[in-house]
Enzyme design. Structure first.
Site, PDB file in Angstrom:
ATOM      1  N   TRP A  11       0.812  -1.227   0.000  1.00 26.41           N
ATOM      2  CA  TRP A  11       0.000   0.000   0.000  1.00 26.41           C
ATOM      3  C   TRP A  11       0.843   1.274   0.000  1.00 26.41           C
ATOM      4  CZ3 TRP A  11      -5.023   0.174   3.344  1.00 26.41           C
ATOM      5  CH2 TRP A  11      -5.894  -0.834   2.921  1.00 26.41           C
ATOM      6  N   HIS A  91      12.959  -1.962  -0.599  1.00 27.76           N
ATOM      7  CA  HIS A  91      12.136  -1.446  -1.707  1.00 27.76           C
ATOM      8  C   HIS A  91      12.861  -0.269  -2.350  1.00 27.76           C
ATOM      9  CE1 HIS A  91       8.895   0.432  -3.936  1.00 27.76           C
ATOM     10  NE2 HIS A  91       8.251  -0.722  -3.860  1.00 27.76           N
ATOM     11  N   GLU A  93      11.918   2.493  -3.443  1.00 27.78           N
ATOM     12  CA  GLU A  93      11.558   3.837  -2.951  1.00 27.78           C
ATOM     13  C   GLU A  93      12.325   4.161  -1.672  1.00 27.78           C
ATOM     14  OE1 GLU A  93       7.281   3.487  -2.895  1.00 27.78           O
ATOM     15  OE2 GLU A  93       7.249   3.453  -5.092  1.00 27.78           O
ATOM     16  N   GLU A 160      11.973  -6.003  -9.042  1.00 23.27           N
ATOM     17  CA  GLU A 160      11.139  -4.855  -9.396  1.00 23.27           C
ATOM     18  C   GLU A 160      11.989  -3.825 -10.143  1.00 23.27           C
ATOM     19  OE1 GLU A 160       7.493  -4.245  -6.731  1.00 23.27           O
ATOM     20  OE2 GLU A 160       9.182  -3.393  -5.678  1.00 23.27           O
ATOM     21  N   SER A 203       4.024  -2.057 -11.894  1.00 27.53           N
ATOM     22  CA  SER A 203       2.836  -1.794 -12.730  1.00 27.53           C
ATOM     23  C   SER A 203       2.024  -3.055 -13.038  1.00 27.53           C
ATOM     24  CB  SER A 203       3.227  -1.062 -14.012  1.00 27.53           C
ATOM     25  OG  SER A 203       3.731   0.223 -13.694  1.00 27.53           O
ATOM     26  N   GLY A 224       1.730  -2.700  -6.231  1.00 25.39           N
ATOM     27  CA  GLY A 224       1.599  -1.429  -5.511  1.00 25.39           C
ATOM     28  C   GLY A 224       0.219  -0.822  -5.725  1.00 25.39           C
ATOM     29  N   GLY A 225       0.136   0.138  -6.651  1.00 26.00           N
ATOM     30  CA  GLY A 225      -1.093   0.901  -6.875  1.00 26.00           C
ATOM     31  C   GLY A 225      -2.357   0.053  -7.002  1.00 26.00           C
TER      32      GLY A 225
HETATM   33  P1  PGA Z   1       3.295  -0.458  -8.672  1.00 28.51           P
HETATM   34  O1  PGA Z   1       4.303  -0.584  -7.445  1.00 28.51           O
HETATM   35  O2  PGA Z   1       2.546  -1.748  -8.776  1.00 28.51           O
HETATM   36  O3  PGA Z   1       2.393   0.697  -8.298  1.00 28.51           O
HETATM   37  O4  PGA Z   1       4.105  -0.189  -9.884  1.00 28.51           O
HETATM   38  C1  PGA Z   1       4.976  -1.788  -7.183  1.00 28.51           C
HETATM   39  C2  PGA Z   1       5.823  -1.650  -5.953  1.00 28.51           C
HETATM   40  O5  PGA Z   1       6.311  -0.548  -5.672  1.00 28.51           O
HETATM   41  O6  PGA Z   1       6.044  -2.618  -5.219  1.00 28.51           O
END
Ligand code: PGA
Length: 260
Positions: A11, A91, A93, A160, A203, A224-225
């Site tokens: 999330w 991750h 990010e 990823e 994605s 993610g999204g």
């Molecule tokens: P996303 O993110 O599905 O929104 O591309 C994946 C993630 O960050 O694990």
């Protein structure tokens, strides 16, 4: 770890208690799929309570530190206390926000010591892919995070590609499968043991999930999204379930013999 494909929802810093409650009422588990939801840390306990045995709960991060004098940190054992069974570590990010390879290694060890199954994220930027450095980058991330001493830990890898995260530009199923296989091989070489499960993330949506999950070398998905709504996460789990061999078909791995 079960042989079922794993579908993990991340999330990120989204949601609220209200949204979590709506999510839990919409979520429909799919037979044959192991679903895990990773809400923000303050919602872990409520998520575990609402989901019961329909899905497991995971932390998005754990502290690299140990001991009490670390204001603001969440230790793995605390997340475990709140019902978490998994932890995402490394991750991209978080790496972009300053987390380095040593942090990731410590977090992975702390997650496992605190009773959580670590999901180690690795992946390259677009520049790195275009420069032909895919293997070098994934190899470094794997080598820095893993050592042979972790051979018996229940580690899952998530490949990823940074360029596919949150951009709507997913890797092709072939790119994803090739890179997941590469990441899996590098991790297996590093650990010196059996192959560990590898997820694809970036994605993923209900309409492309089956294309990834049906590929050899991809053991599940990190979403993610599209995991933010219970309905769309359920649709992804259902698509993954459909993409796998039907019951009665020859299983991928040897069935376990029951003990007598
Ligand atoms: P996303 O993110 O599905 O929104 O591309 C994946 C993630 O960050 O694990």
């Amino acid at each position: 770890m079960s042989d079922k494909p794993l579908v993990v929802g991340n999330w990120k810093a989204n949601g609220s208690i209200k949204e979590l409650e709506a999510w839990a009422s919409e979520f429909v588990p799919a037979k044959g799929v192991h679903a895990v939801v990773c809400p923000p840390a303050p919602y872990l306990a409520r998520a575990a309570e609402l989901l019961g045995d329909r899905a497991e709960v995971g932390a998005q991060d754990v502290s690299r530190h140990q001991g009490g004098s670390n204001t603001g940190e969440t230790f793995a054992a605390m997340a475990c206390d709140c019902g978490a069974r998994w932890a995402i570590v490394g991750h991209s990010e978080r790496r972009q926000n300053g987390e380095d390879d040593i942090d990731v290694r410590l977090k992975l060890l702390n997650a496992a010591a605190g009773g959580l199954r670590p999901i180690l994220c690795v992946g390259e930027t677009l520049e790195e892919r275009e420069a032909g450095s895919l293997e070098e980058v994934i190899g470094r991330q794997v080598d820095m995070a893993l050592t042979q001493r972790q051979l018996n830990l229940p580690i899952t890898l998530a490949y990823e590609p940074v360029w596919a995260i949150g951009t709507g530009k997913a890797a092709t199923a072939k790119q994803a499968a090739d890179s997941c296989k590469l990441a899996g091989t590098l991790a297996q070489r590093r650990l010196g043991g059996a192959r560990i499960p590898v997820l694809y993330g970036g994605s993923v949506k209900a309409d492309n999930a089956a294309g990834f999950a049906g590929r050899d070398g991809i053991d599940g998905l990190l979403v993610g999204g599209a995991s933010l709504k219970g309905e769309s996460f359920s649709a992804i789990c259902a698509a993954v379930a459909k993409s796998r061999p039907k019951a009665g078909a020859k299983p991928k791995s040897k069935p376990r013999r029951s003990k007598r």
